[in-house]
Design an enzyme around this catalytic site. Structure first.
Site, PDB file in Angstrom:
ATOM      1  N   SER A 149       0.857  -1.187   0.000  1.00  0.00           N
ATOM      2  CA  SER A 149       0.000   0.000   0.000  1.00  0.00           C
ATOM      3  C   SER A 149       0.890   1.233   0.000  1.00  0.00           C
ATOM      4  CB  SER A 149      -0.889   0.011   1.249  1.00  0.00           C
ATOM      5  OG  SER A 149      -1.538   1.266   1.419  1.00  0.00           O
ATOM      6  N   TYR A 162      -1.169  -0.995  10.454  1.00  0.00           N
ATOM      7  CA  TYR A 162      -1.354  -1.160   9.004  1.00  0.00           C
ATOM      8  C   TYR A 162      -0.106  -0.709   8.242  1.00  0.00           C
ATOM      9  CZ  TYR A 162      -3.731  -1.114   4.471  1.00  0.00           C
ATOM     10  OH  TYR A 162      -4.100  -1.350   3.173  1.00  0.00           O
TER      11      TYR A 162
END
Length: 256
Positions: A149, A162
């Site tokens: 990401s 995350y």
């Protein structure tokens, strides 16, 4: 090397896509099927898997199977690998797409949430790759793509676990690429930016959604189908000399 018009042809290959029941996983699985690959998908929802697999394969003439698996359960990950090999005979392409995001500030993280994010976003990728690599090595060909990401490069509030895992899979890919290069196996990451999928839609406010769009160079969110081209490049002969890399697909988000 194949002729240019066949560089993206995946006929005869078998691809496993975790989290293939929706969003980016489903879009990538459909793209791989359209390029000629047989498809195996997994997620925690059998109902979604059955419906999604039918839609992924529709009109492609390809074969497919699915397996219900919880990537937070190490034994389930091992069973997923065994089931995929038993049902498909081989896995040539592995797309480690399944992920979870539990936003928490650094002074509010609870151990259960931290451990779950690390297990799903990082440890399960190691475990599934570890299980499927030997049969790739035996054929001297394989393609592994971890879905990282842009949050592995930048971050925002409450994305501690995350961002940590999305950075970590980049390091994992680089190391694995060095382990596996001599066996004809490439290992890369794709780092998506703002894409219209369930995960960001469920954790972002309307104001945050607008903010993400306005920060991209294209001034919009991405459509999951726009990830198909990048994944086909990395999983086909078109990307045969690309390994240990991160392909950022973010509409120009981190260029700003």
């Amino acid at each position: 090397m194949k002729p240019v018009n066949q560089l993206f042809d995946l006929s005869g290959k078998v691809a496993l896509v975790t989290g293939g029941n929706k969003g980016l996983g489903k879009a990538m699985a459909r793209g791989l099927a359209e390029a000629g690959a047989d498809i195996f998908i997994s997620s925690r929802s059998e109902g979604e898997l059955k419906t999604s697999l039918a839609e992924i394969l529709d009109g492609t003439g390809r074969k497919g199977e699915y397996c219900v698996a919880d990537m937070n359960d190490r034994a389930d990950v091992a069973r997923l690998a065994e089931t995929a090999l038993a049902k498909m005979g081989r896995i040539d392409i592995l797309i480690n797409n399944a992920g979870v995001n539990i936003p928490q500030a650094i002074d509010a993280i609870d151990d259960e949430s931290w451990d779950r994010v690390l297990e799903v976003n990082l440890s399960s990728i190691m475990a599934l790759s570890r299980a499927l690599v030997p049969q790739m090595k035996s054929r001297k060909w394989g393609r592994i793509v971890h879905i990282s990401s842009i949050m592995g490069f930048v971050s925002k509030e409450r994305r501690n676990a995350y961002s940590a895992t999305k950075s970590a899979v980049i390091g994992l890919a680089k190391a694995s690429a060095l382990d596996l290069g001599e066996f004809g196996i490439t290992v890369n990451c794709i780092a998506p930016g703002p894409f219209l999928t369930d995960m960001p839609m469920s954790v972002l406010s309307d104001a945050e959604k607008k903010q993400f769009a306005s920060r991209t160079a294209l001034n919009r969110w991405g459509d999951p189908k726009e990830l198909v081209g990048p994944v086909l490049m990395l999983t086909s002969e078109a990307g045969s000399y690309v390994t240990g890399q991160v392909l950022v697909v973010d509409g120009g988000y981190i260029a700003r």
